[in-house]
Design a protein around this motif. Sequence first.
Motif, PDB file in Angstrom:
ATOM      1  N   MET A  58       0.850  -1.192   0.000  1.00  0.00           N
ATOM      2  CA  MET A  58       0.000   0.000   0.000  1.00  0.00           C
ATOM      3  C   MET A  58       0.886   1.243   0.000  1.00  0.00           C
ATOM      4  N   SER A  59       0.615   2.162  -0.907  1.00  0.00           N
ATOM      5  CA  SER A  59       1.449   3.351  -1.001  1.00  0.00           C
ATOM      6  C   SER A  59       1.139   4.295   0.127  1.00  0.00           C
ATOM      7  N   GLU A  60       2.164   5.093   0.506  1.00  0.00           N
ATOM      8  CA  GLU A  60       1.989   6.045   1.592  1.00  0.00           C
ATOM      9  C   GLU A  60       1.060   7.176   1.171  1.00  0.00           C
ATOM     10  N   ALA A  61       0.348   7.729   2.160  1.00  0.00           N
ATOM     11  CA  ALA A  61      -0.490   8.887   1.882  1.00  0.00           C
ATOM     12  C   ALA A  61       0.392  10.084   1.597  1.00  0.00           C
ATOM     13  N   THR A  62      -0.041  10.926   0.685  1.00  0.00           N
ATOM     14  CA  THR A  62       0.703  12.138   0.367  1.00  0.00           C
ATOM     15  C   THR A  62       0.527  13.131   1.513  1.00  0.00           C
ATOM     16  N   PRO A  63       1.414  14.158   1.588  1.00  0.00           N
ATOM     17  CA  PRO A  63       1.251  15.173   2.637  1.00  0.00           C
ATOM     18  C   PRO A  63      -0.134  15.794   2.633  1.00  0.00           C
ATOM     19  N   SER A  64      -0.687  16.053   1.427  1.00  0.00           N
ATOM     20  CA  SER A  64      -2.014  16.646   1.343  1.00  0.00           C
ATOM     21  C   SER A  64      -3.063  15.712   1.925  1.00  0.00           C
ATOM     22  N   GLU A  65      -2.938  14.422   1.625  1.00  0.00           N
ATOM     23  CA  GLU A  65      -3.899  13.457   2.162  1.00  0.00           C
ATOM     24  C   GLU A  65      -3.797  13.359   3.676  1.00  0.00           C
ATOM     25  N   ARG A  66      -2.564  13.420   4.207  1.00  0.00           N
ATOM     26  CA  ARG A  66      -2.387  13.364   5.658  1.00  0.00           C
ATOM     27  C   ARG A  66      -3.089  14.543   6.341  1.00  0.00           C
ATOM     28  N   ILE A  67      -2.946  15.724   5.738  1.00  0.00           N
ATOM     29  CA  ILE A  67      -3.583  16.906   6.303  1.00  0.00           C
ATOM     30  C   ILE A  67      -5.106  16.753   6.289  1.00  0.00           C
ATOM     31  N   GLN A  68      -5.633  16.259   5.175  1.00  0.00           N
ATOM     32  CA  GLN A  68      -7.072  16.076   5.083  1.00  0.00           C
ATOM     33  C   GLN A  68      -7.574  15.088   6.118  1.00  0.00           C
ATOM     34  N   LEU A  69      -6.808  14.025   6.356  1.00  0.00           N
ATOM     35  CA  LEU A  69      -7.219  13.029   7.329  1.00  0.00           C
ATOM     36  C   LEU A  69      -7.122  13.573   8.758  1.00  0.00           C
ATOM     37  N   LEU A  70      -6.137  14.426   9.013  1.00  0.00           N
ATOM     38  CA  LEU A  70      -6.055  15.067  10.324  1.00  0.00           C
ATOM     39  C   LEU A  70      -7.277  15.961  10.570  1.00  0.00           C
ATOM     40  N   ILE A  71      -7.654  16.718   9.541  1.00  0.00           N
ATOM     41  CA  ILE A  71      -8.824  17.584   9.669  1.00  0.00           C
ATOM     42  C   ILE A  71     -10.073  16.747   9.900  1.00  0.00           C
ATOM     43  N   ALA A  72     -10.187  15.628   9.160  1.00  0.00           N
ATOM     44  CA  ALA A  72     -11.331  14.739   9.333  1.00  0.00           C
ATOM     45  C   ALA A  72     -11.378  14.209  10.753  1.00  0.00           C
ATOM     46  N   GLY A  73     -10.227  13.787  11.273  1.00  0.00           N
ATOM     47  CA  GLY A  73     -10.180  13.283  12.635  1.00  0.00           C
ATOM     48  C   GLY A  73     -10.549  14.330  13.655  1.00  0.00           C
ATOM     49  N   TYR A  74     -10.156  15.585  13.409  1.00  0.00           N
ATOM     50  CA  TYR A  74     -10.476  16.665  14.335  1.00  0.00           C
ATOM     51  C   TYR A  74     -11.988  16.907  14.387  1.00  0.00           C
ATOM     52  N   VAL A  75     -12.626  16.975  13.196  1.00  0.00           N
ATOM     53  CA  VAL A  75     -14.063  17.215  13.145  1.00  0.00           C
ATOM     54  C   VAL A  75     -14.823  16.077  13.801  1.00  0.00           C
ATOM     55  N   LEU A  76     -14.300  14.850  13.657  1.00  0.00           N
ATOM     56  CA  LEU A  76     -14.955  13.686  14.247  1.00  0.00           C
ATOM     57  C   LEU A  76     -14.599  13.500  15.718  1.00  0.00           C
ATOM     58  N   GLY A  77     -13.668  14.331  16.252  1.00  0.00           N
ATOM     59  CA  GLY A  77     -13.228  14.176  17.631  1.00  0.00           C
ATOM     60  C   GLY A  77     -12.433  12.901  17.847  1.00  0.00           C
ATOM     61  N   ASP A  78     -11.589  12.547  16.868  1.00  0.00           N
ATOM     62  CA  ASP A  78     -10.912  11.251  16.897  1.00  0.00           C
ATOM     63  C   ASP A  78      -9.402  11.410  16.740  1.00  0.00           C
ATOM     64  N   LEU A  79      -8.829  12.483  17.278  1.00  0.00           N
ATOM     65  CA  LEU A  79      -7.389  12.701  17.175  1.00  0.00           C
ATOM     66  C   LEU A  79      -6.698  12.325  18.481  1.00  0.00           C
ATOM     67  N   SER A  80      -5.513  11.746  18.347  1.00  0.00           N
ATOM     68  CA  SER A  80      -4.683  11.515  19.524  1.00  0.00           C
ATOM     69  C   SER A  80      -4.001  12.825  19.901  1.00  0.00           C
ATOM     70  N   SER A  81      -3.364  12.864  21.050  1.00  0.00           N
ATOM     71  CA  SER A  81      -2.693  14.096  21.473  1.00  0.00           C
ATOM     72  C   SER A  81      -1.564  14.457  20.516  1.00  0.00           C
ATOM     73  N   ASP A  82      -0.827  13.435  20.017  1.00  0.00           N
ATOM     74  CA  ASP A  82       0.255  13.717  19.057  1.00  0.00           C
ATOM     75  C   ASP A  82      -0.305  14.298  17.773  1.00  0.00           C
ATOM     76  N   GLU A  83      -1.423  13.732  17.324  1.00  0.00           N
ATOM     77  CA  GLU A  83      -2.017  14.222  16.073  1.00  0.00           C
ATOM     78  C   GLU A  83      -2.567  15.632  16.256  1.00  0.00           C
ATOM     79  N   ALA A  84      -3.132  15.916  17.428  1.00  0.00           N
ATOM     80  CA  ALA A  84      -3.640  17.260  17.687  1.00  0.00           C
ATOM     81  C   ALA A  84      -2.511  18.277  17.666  1.00  0.00           C
ATOM     82  N   GLU A  85      -1.359  17.909  18.249  1.00  0.00           N
ATOM     83  CA  GLU A  85      -0.210  18.817  18.224  1.00  0.00           C
ATOM     84  C   GLU A  85       0.270  19.030  16.797  1.00  0.00           C
TER      85      GLU A  85
END
Length: 268
Positions: free
Chosen positions: A1-28
């Motif tokens: 499986m190919s790695e997510a691009t930087p843009s995809e990582r950012i989008q997934l972080l935003i998705a996790g934030y809206v869903l309230g599903d971020l770890s403390s490291d991801e929130a930082e």
Amino acid sequence: MSEATPSERIQLLIAGYVLGDLSSDEAEALNRLIAENPALLEDITSLQGVSETVQDIPDAALPPNLRSRILESNRQPSNVQTIASLNTFDTSPGNRRLSGPLMGGAKRLWVGAYAIAAILILALGFNNLRLWNALQTARTVSPGVTQIEPLTYLLENPEATSTASALIVVNPNTLEAELTAQNLPPLPPGKVYAVWTLPEENTPVTTDAKGAILTGIFQVEAGGLASANLTVPVVFRRPELVAKMALTVEDATSPQQHSGSVLLISPQ
């Protein structure tokens, strides 16, 4: 499986934030990204707005078979294969997580992104339902009929020998009207006030011998006041075909005989 691009990582972080599903490291990590690029706040605000809008949407009646069509589309092989592929990961030690400190478990983040996509789909779906309901409401008026502004008719004594008057406000779209009258004398038992519609000459509608259409009857309350709800003839859908409205006194048992003289009438 190919790695997510930087843009995809950012989008997934935003998705996790809206869903309230971020770890403390991801929130930082997300906070650092926002500090570097404040424009990301607009993306977060947009997704939060979509989520709140979906929660605030009132219940709406679904079009026939809509639920079954949605369920059937979700059973298509292409959809099943896509969802299954999102849950298939390379479990080798080097690929158990997406690279970099930005992400938590890859599977959880894919699920988060999938949930955000579902929110967007729901929002679009509910908007379509609102449009569908609006269309259904418009159709209940009458298919192909242009909306017409309310019509007002003031009926007064033709000889100006009385202060009695009646105001009739007609909704041509629903063919309903409201009548309010004042200073009308009380009637003896067995008598009623009758409202008549007088179409223009040669209008293709059925009228009585006096060229009128019985539109409603009513009684007077104490003090000469009266109010009534009327159902008007379809000719009001073409206001230019209505010449006048008039008021007479008729026998309660047979007002359609139209034997009374005109008491009030609207001007030409």
